[in-house]
Scaffold this motif. Structure first.
Motif, PDB file in Angstrom:
ATOM      1  N   UNK A   1       0.725  -1.699   0.436  1.00  0.00           N
ATOM      2  CA  UNK A   1       0.164  -0.121  -0.147  1.00  0.00           C
ATOM      3  C   UNK A   1       1.073   1.346  -0.053  1.00  0.00           C
ATOM      4  N   UNK A   2       0.226   2.281   0.600  1.00  0.00           N
ATOM      5  CA  UNK A   2       0.619   3.741   0.844  1.00  0.00           C
ATOM      6  C   UNK A   2       2.411   3.824   1.131  1.00  0.00           C
ATOM      7  N   UNK A   3       2.875   2.423   2.459  1.00  0.00           N
ATOM      8  CA  UNK A   3       4.117   2.203   2.907  1.00  0.00           C
ATOM      9  C   UNK A   3       4.966   1.881   1.725  1.00  0.00           C
ATOM     10  N   UNK A   4       4.243   1.253   0.182  1.00  0.00           N
ATOM     11  CA  UNK A   4       5.231   0.541  -0.033  1.00  0.00           C
ATOM     12  C   UNK A   4       5.786   1.570  -1.550  1.00  0.00           C
ATOM     13  N   UNK A   5       5.193   2.513  -1.368  1.00  0.00           N
ATOM     14  CA  UNK A   5       5.184   3.214  -2.382  1.00  0.00           C
ATOM     15  C   UNK A   5       6.306   4.530  -1.189  1.00  0.00           C
ATOM     16  N   UNK A   6       6.412   4.993  -0.433  1.00  0.00           N
ATOM     17  CA  UNK A   6       6.718   5.644   0.628  1.00  0.00           C
ATOM     18  C   UNK A   6       8.225   5.497   0.086  1.00  0.00           C
ATOM     19  N   UNK A   7       8.035   4.647   0.346  1.00  0.00           N
ATOM     20  CA  UNK A   7       9.543   3.511   0.141  1.00  0.00           C
ATOM     21  C   UNK A   7      10.399   3.532  -1.053  1.00  0.00           C
ATOM     22  N   UNK A   8       9.590   4.042  -1.778  1.00  0.00           N
ATOM     23  CA  UNK A   8      10.164   3.673  -3.222  1.00  0.00           C
ATOM     24  C   UNK A   8      10.805   5.358  -2.440  1.00  0.00           C
ATOM     25  N   UNK A   9      10.573   6.452  -2.590  1.00  0.00           N
ATOM     26  CA  UNK A   9      10.783   7.611  -2.173  1.00  0.00           C
ATOM     27  C   UNK A   9      12.260   7.970  -1.417  1.00  0.00           C
ATOM     28  N   UNK A  10      11.986   7.052  -0.310  1.00  0.00           N
ATOM     29  CA  UNK A  10      12.977   6.913   0.646  1.00  0.00           C
ATOM     30  C   UNK A  10      13.903   6.643  -0.244  1.00  0.00           C
ATOM     31  N   UNK A  11      14.161   5.313  -1.079  1.00  0.00           N
ATOM     32  CA  UNK A  11      15.476   5.053  -1.852  1.00  0.00           C
ATOM     33  C   UNK A  11      16.131   5.588  -2.449  1.00  0.00           C
ATOM     34  N   UNK A  12      14.949   6.259  -3.414  1.00  0.00           N
ATOM     35  CA  UNK A  12      15.727   7.628  -4.127  1.00  0.00           C
ATOM     36  C   UNK A  12      16.162   8.948  -3.574  1.00  0.00           C
ATOM     37  N   UNK A  13      15.693   9.108  -2.416  1.00  0.00           N
ATOM     38  CA  UNK A  13      16.757  10.203  -1.849  1.00  0.00           C
ATOM     39  C   UNK A  13      18.097   9.935  -0.826  1.00  0.00           C
ATOM     40  N   UNK A  14      17.984   8.495  -0.815  1.00  0.00           N
ATOM     41  CA  UNK A  14      18.954   8.083  -0.475  1.00  0.00           C
ATOM     42  C   UNK A  14      20.088   7.330  -1.560  1.00  0.00           C
ATOM     43  N   UNK A  15      20.359   6.961  -2.405  1.00  0.00           N
ATOM     44  CA  UNK A  15      20.638   6.826  -3.835  1.00  0.00           C
ATOM     45  C   UNK A  15      21.253   8.373  -3.920  1.00  0.00           C
ATOM     46  N   UNK A  16      20.451   9.478  -4.183  1.00  0.00           N
ATOM     47  CA  UNK A  16      20.697  10.487  -4.299  1.00  0.00           C
ATOM     48  C   UNK A  16      21.914  11.215  -3.852  1.00  0.00           C
ATOM     49  N   UNK A  17      21.443  11.320  -2.261  1.00  0.00           N
ATOM     50  CA  UNK A  17      22.892  11.275  -1.295  1.00  0.00           C
ATOM     51  C   UNK A  17      23.591  10.513  -1.245  1.00  0.00           C
ATOM     52  N   UNK A  18      23.905   9.382  -1.634  1.00  0.00           N
ATOM     53  CA  UNK A  18      24.646   8.540  -1.949  1.00  0.00           C
ATOM     54  C   UNK A  18      26.065   9.178  -3.077  1.00  0.00           C
ATOM     55  N   UNK A  19      25.677   9.387  -4.368  1.00  0.00           N
ATOM     56  CA  UNK A  19      26.114  10.070  -4.892  1.00  0.00           C
ATOM     57  C   UNK A  19      26.416  11.394  -4.878  1.00  0.00           C
ATOM     58  N   UNK A  20      25.994  12.715  -4.373  1.00  0.00           N
ATOM     59  CA  UNK A  20      26.655  13.480  -4.117  1.00  0.00           C
ATOM     60  C   UNK A  20      27.384  13.555  -2.856  1.00  0.00           C
ATOM     61  N   UNK A  21      27.896  12.884  -2.056  1.00  0.00           N
ATOM     62  CA  UNK A  21      28.395  12.987  -0.884  1.00  0.00           C
ATOM     63  C   UNK A  21      29.749  11.771  -0.965  1.00  0.00           C
ATOM     64  N   UNK A  22      29.599  10.915  -2.561  1.00  0.00           N
ATOM     65  CA  UNK A  22      30.373  10.007  -2.815  1.00  0.00           C
ATOM     66  C   UNK A  22      31.394  10.880  -3.375  1.00  0.00           C
ATOM     67  N   UNK A  23      31.334  11.796  -4.729  1.00  0.00           N
ATOM     68  CA  UNK A  23      31.584  12.877  -5.419  1.00  0.00           C
ATOM     69  C   UNK A  23      32.953  14.229  -4.379  1.00  0.00           C
ATOM     70  N   UNK A  24      31.883  14.646  -2.866  1.00  0.00           N
ATOM     71  CA  UNK A  24      32.650  15.400  -1.638  1.00  0.00           C
ATOM     72  C   UNK A  24      33.487  14.419  -1.625  1.00  0.00           C
ATOM     73  N   UNK A  25      33.469  13.168  -0.777  1.00  0.00           N
ATOM     74  CA  UNK A  25      34.485  12.391  -0.395  1.00  0.00           C
ATOM     75  C   UNK A  25      36.312  12.020  -1.254  1.00  0.00           C
ATOM     76  N   UNK A  26      36.117  12.059  -3.295  1.00  0.00           N
ATOM     77  CA  UNK A  26      36.382  12.012  -3.066  1.00  0.00           C
ATOM     78  C   UNK A  26      37.381  13.834  -3.555  1.00  0.00           C
ATOM     79  N   UNK A  27      36.386  14.371  -3.699  1.00  0.00           N
ATOM     80  CA  UNK A  27      37.377  15.686  -3.734  1.00  0.00           C
ATOM     81  C   UNK A  27      38.126  15.745  -2.170  1.00  0.00           C
ATOM     82  N   UNK A  28      37.877  15.670  -0.768  1.00  0.00           N
ATOM     83  CA  UNK A  28      38.073  15.632   0.123  1.00  0.00           C
ATOM     84  C   UNK A  28      39.666  14.548   0.505  1.00  0.00           C
TER      85      UNK A  28
END
Length: 279
Positions: A171-198
């Motif tokens: 139901x709605x929780x299954x849809x909410x987890x998709x958005x939660x995973x999308x946020x996690x993927x975006x943060x994963x990529x952005x912070x990964x690039x920052x760690x490379x710079x550091x």
């Protein structure tokens, strides 16, 4: 002989041998390392719970979620305890990131193998996590890349999203987890690039510091032009003193004595010059 270096004696500073004894050794079996070991042991237990009964039984998935949650909670505490109470060890530096990636990687691979999560999501997250871990080892001799605020937020987002996928939600929780995973993927990529710079900045700073620090062999070597002028001046003064002494003796002894004593004065001056350079 007092055993105290001359430079320290001139400054009036006497070395204190007992200063080294104030360093407190850190035991391997401290609370931070124990939590890391618990997280490592939870990885095989989590996998067994995930694949039990074809991997889609809600009860087994709930047990797997509990194991995953405990592992993520220990991840939040072991690093903080190590830094706050000075419990950082070489084992913790290596085992902690391995334990983090092991529990997260096991959860992602299990979810993709059970067709609950697209493989490309698992690939992006694992590529970033493994790459950053290898990069930490790459620069570990120059320093440690601390966990940034974005990195902590990324870890929290990944934990929440993967935890929601581990549970058998509908139901709605299954849809909410998709958005939660999308946020996690975006943060994963952005912070990964920052760690490379550091990592690049840290490695460049470390290499520059190594080049600026003279080696023992280089420090002992001295070019001829940089020889101190004081001893040489002392030698010249000694030679002039010897020549003056020779002239005086020659005045008293006549021309023959002048010639002979000037030669002895020359030798005396050379000996003093040699003594001045040696000192």
């Amino acid at each position: 002989m007092t055993g105290v270096p001359a430079s320290a004696a001139r400054r009036g500073a006497v070395p204190k041998p007992k200063a080294a004894s104030t360093v407190r050794p850190v035991s391997l079996w401290n609370i931070a390392n124990i939590l890391t070991m618990v997280r490592l042991l939870l990885v095989p237990a989590f996998v067994l719970l995930m694949v039990a009964d074809d991997g889609h039984d809600p009860a087994w998935r709930s047990f797997a979620w509990a194991a995953f949650t405990v592992a993520m909670i220990t991840d939040l505490f072991d690093g903080e305890l190590a830094r706050r109470y000075d419990l950082v060890t070489d084992f913790g530096k290596i085992a902690d990131p391995i334990a983090d990636k092991a529990i997260m990687g096991a959860a992602l691979i299990c979810l993709s193998a059970l067709s609950d999560l697209p493989w490309w999501v698992t690939g992006v997250i694992l590529f970033r996590e493994l790459g950053i871990t290898l990069m930490r080892f790459w620069v570990i001799r120059h320093g440690v890349i601390p966990a940034s605020r974005g990195g902590k937020l990324k870890t929290l987002a990944q934990g929440v999203a993967v935890g929601m996928y581990v549970l058998a939600l509908t139901g709605p929780l299954a849809t909410a987890r998709w958005w939660a995973m999308a946020v996690a993927v975006v943060l994963t990529v952005v912070t990964g690039l920052d760690y490379v710079r550091q990592a690049v900045v840290l490695r460049r700073a470390g290499l520059a510091a190594e080049k600026a620090t003279p080696t023992p062999s280089g420090a002992s070597a001295r070019p001829p032009s940089s020889a101190p002028s004081a001893p040489a001046a002392s030698g010249r003064d000694g030679r002039r003193d010897g020549e003056r002494a020779g002239d005086g003796d020659g005045d008293n002894a006549g021309p023959a004595g002048n010639t002979g004593n000037s030669g002895s004065a020359e030798n005396a001056g050379n000996k003093r010059k040699a003594g001045g350079e040696g000192s």
